[in-house]
Design a protein around this motif. Structure first.
Motif, short mmCIF file in Angstrom:
data_model
loop_
_atom_site.label_atom_id
_atom_site.label_comp_id
_atom_site.label_asym_id
_atom_site.label_seq_id
_atom_site.Cartn_x
_atom_site.Cartn_y
_atom_site.Cartn_z
N ILE A 1 -7.02 7.97 -12.24
CA ILE A 1 -6.64 7.46 -11.75
C ILE A 1 -5.25 8.05 -13.09
O ILE A 1 -3.75 8.50 -12.63
CB ILE A 1 -5.69 5.67 -11.18
N ILE A 2 -5.63 7.12 -14.31
CA ILE A 2 -4.93 7.01 -15.40
C ILE A 2 -4.34 8.32 -16.07
O ILE A 2 -3.17 8.82 -15.86
CB ILE A 2 -5.38 6.50 -16.90
N ALA A 3 -5.44 9.06 -15.81
CA ALA A 3 -4.59 10.91 -16.18
C ALA A 3 -4.21 11.49 -15.03
O ALA A 3 -3.44 12.14 -15.58
CB ALA A 3 -6.79 11.74 -16.29
N GLY A 4 -4.42 11.09 -13.82
CA GLY A 4 -3.17 11.80 -12.29
C GLY A 4 -2.46 11.61 -12.81
O GLY A 4 -1.96 12.46 -12.45
N LEU A 5 -2.40 9.96 -12.88
CA LEU A 5 -0.32 9.96 -13.14
C LEU A 5 0.78 10.72 -13.96
O LEU A 5 1.30 10.81 -13.98
CB LEU A 5 -0.17 8.55 -12.95
N SER A 6 -0.50 10.63 -15.19
CA SER A 6 0.17 11.69 -16.47
C SER A 6 0.33 12.99 -16.59
O SER A 6 -0.55 14.01 -15.92
CB SER A 6 -0.74 11.34 -17.99
N LEU B 1 6.86 0.80 -7.54
CA LEU B 1 6.59 1.85 -7.24
C LEU B 1 7.42 3.38 -7.84
O LEU B 1 6.40 4.51 -8.28
CB LEU B 1 6.23 2.21 -6.22
N SER B 2 8.25 3.41 -8.71
CA SER B 2 9.03 4.52 -8.91
C SER B 2 8.82 5.00 -9.73
O SER B 2 9.08 6.25 -10.84
CB SER B 2 10.50 4.53 -8.62
N TYR C 1 1.09 -1.01 0.09
CA TYR C 1 0.08 -0.18 0.01
C TYR C 1 0.93 1.50 -0.20
O TYR C 1 1.89 1.22 0.38
CB TYR C 1 -1.07 0.07 1.15
N VAL C 2 0.34 2.26 -0.85
CA VAL C 2 0.71 3.89 -0.49
C VAL C 2 -0.61 5.23 -0.16
O VAL C 2 -1.32 4.45 -1.12
CB VAL C 2 2.09 3.50 -1.91
N PHE C 3 -0.08 5.90 0.83
CA PHE C 3 -1.03 6.34 1.28
C PHE C 3 -0.72 7.82 0.74
O PHE C 3 0.10 8.50 0.98
CB PHE C 3 -1.64 6.14 2.38
N VAL C 4 -1.76 8.74 -0.10
CA VAL C 4 -1.93 9.93 -0.21
C VAL C 4 -0.88 10.63 1.02
O VAL C 4 -1.83 10.52 1.90
CB VAL C 4 -2.63 10.87 -0.94
N GLY C 5 0.03 11.81 0.78
CA GLY C 5 0.79 12.11 1.66
C GLY C 5 1.73 11.63 1.92
O GLY C 5 2.86 12.18 3.06
N PRO D 1 5.41 10.31 1.08
CA PRO D 1 7.22 10.53 0.39
C PRO D 1 6.69 9.56 -1.09
O PRO D 1 6.65 10.00 -1.81
CB PRO D 1 8.06 10.22 0.77
N ASP D 2 6.21 7.98 -1.11
CA ASP D 2 6.39 8.10 -2.39
C ASP D 2 5.53 7.32 -3.09
O ASP D 2 5.02 7.00 -4.22
CB ASP D 2 6.37 6.09 -2.11
N TYR D 3 3.90 8.01 -2.61
CA TYR D 3 3.16 8.64 -3.47
C TYR D 3 3.50 8.94 -4.69
O TYR D 3 4.53 10.56 -4.28
CB TYR D 3 1.67 9.47 -2.84
N PRO D 4 2.70 8.75 -6.06
CA PRO D 4 3.14 9.74 -7.16
C PRO D 4 2.52 11.02 -7.04
O PRO D 4 1.15 11.56 -6.62
CB PRO D 4 2.01 8.80 -8.08
N ALA D 5 3.05 12.49 -7.35
CA ALA D 5 3.64 12.85 -6.99
C ALA D 5 2.03 14.36 -7.77
O ALA D 5 1.65 14.93 -6.87
CB ALA D 5 4.97 14.42 -6.68
#
Length: 360
Positions: A210-215, A101-102, A73-77, A79-83
């Motif tokens: 999510i697809i749009a937000g990552l890109s 995840l990087s 899991y990675v949670f918003v907030g 460090p590893d959450y996609p900026a």
């Protein structure tokens, strides 16, 4: 999973708590633990019963199931959450992932399109995926039939992210079982839904955001009018990201959506070079300056009169929150507080585009 992160998961799995409410609760109370304690009193002020809080044992079982699947899991907030994804107000509070995840921190481009795509469009999507990966760009898509499949196949060697609408352990469509496993092993596989969740229709628009937000930008290769790919493009535009489309013959219904996007201002794409030019160095700063999703703010409480004023302005037709603020004349922080209370009381429903409506 430690107790604090388990409470994060418990909060987002609780009834009436969506992405926007999750963020507001964390901002107001500083932690999921304190937010969970405060929910009953907030719902009472909203005029309803407290929502059903997720069972601790059930959430623990979910976390253990994910661990057994080799997922994390990675949670918003964190460090590893996609900026880039964290910039979206509706970003998933929790992502479940397998793989590297990087990849989500590199330059990402979404390639999406029709499930029943033409052979020529699939070939072109595969070429775009391969070309982008060769330039160090991560390709993001949804592991669907057609264009998505081709995009992943083309970019698998260089870096690809598959975002699915089901649990991390569910394959859809079934024929992509081997490809989904390859994406997880050699790229990154992301899911918002808990393990075991089937890919229901209502989950696909959430997957698309999510697809749009990552890109940095979204390229639509082939799409009919009103297709899911156009939803992804719209969400990308709303997030301030580039919207790109590959033109097609006006005689082919599968290209009408792309041609319409271009008419409405989308960037016309004919090559990898066109994509790289569109999302050039101007966007580099976006990757180096992550936004804090939990901007600090002092808790504020509304008076009964302010609460009544906001409720009176609400109705069954969704309205923009900004319009509520304008018509009520009440400070934005107070309006958000009242909406938070009403949502937890199951009296308000949130809609796309920052709109809310009163539940009957």
């Amino acid at each position: 999973m430690d107790a604090s992160r388990l409470d994060n998961l418990r909060l987002i799995r609780s009834a009436q708590v969506g992405p926007v409410t999750y963020r507001q609760l964390i901002v107001r109370y500083g932690s999921a633990t304190k937010a969970i304690e405060a929910i009953p009193s907030l719902a009472a002020r909203g005029g309803g019963r407290p929502p059903r809080l997720a069972d601790v044992a059930a959430v623990s079982r979910e976390a253990e199931r994910a661990r057994a699947l080799g997922a994390s899991y990675v949670f918003v907030g964190e460090p590893d959450y996609p900026a880039l994804l964290a910039e979206m107000e509706t970003a998933p509070p929790a992502l479940i992932y397998r793989g590297d995840l990087s990849l989500a921190k590199q330059r990402c481009i979404a390639l999406v399109g029709a499930r029943n795509a033409s052979a020529a469009a699939c070939r072109f999507a595969r070429m775009l995926g391969q070309g982008l990966a060769a330039q160090g760009v991560t390709v993001v898509s949804g592991l669907a039939r057609g264009i998505d499949t081709a995009a992943h196949q083309g970019s698998l060697e260089g870096g690809t992210i598959g975002v699915i609408a089901s649990g991390i352990d569910i394959v859809y469509p079934p024929e992509n079982e081997a490809l989904q496993e390859q994406v997880a092993m050699r790229g990154l596989l992301l899911a918002e839904q808990p393990p075991g969740t089937q890919p229901l229709a209502r989950h696909f628009p959430s997957r698309n955001r999510i697809i749009a937000g990552l890109s940095l930008g979204t390229v639509v290769v082939e799409a009919a009018p009103k297709s899911g790919s156009l939803i992804t493009a719209r969400l990308a535009g709303e997030a301030g990201r580039d919207v790109m489309a590959v033109p097609g013959s006006p005689l082919d219904p599968r290209t009408q959506g792309c041609n319409q996007l271009i008419r409405e201002g989308a960037i016309l794409i004919q090559s990898v070079a066109d994509i790289l030019e569109a999302v050039g160095p101007i966007h580099g700063a976006m990757l180096r300056q992550p936004v804090d999703p939990f901007m600090p703010g002092a808790p504020v409480d509304a008076s009964d009169a302010e609460r009544r004023r906001i409720v009176d302005l609400l109705g069954p037709v969704p309205v923009q929150v900004d319009e509520l603020i304008r018509q009520s004349g009440i400070a934005p922080a107070l309006v958000q507080t009242v909406l938070l209370e009403l949502e937890l009381a199951a009296r308000v429903e949130r809609h796309a585009g920052g709109r809310v409506s009163l539940q009957s």
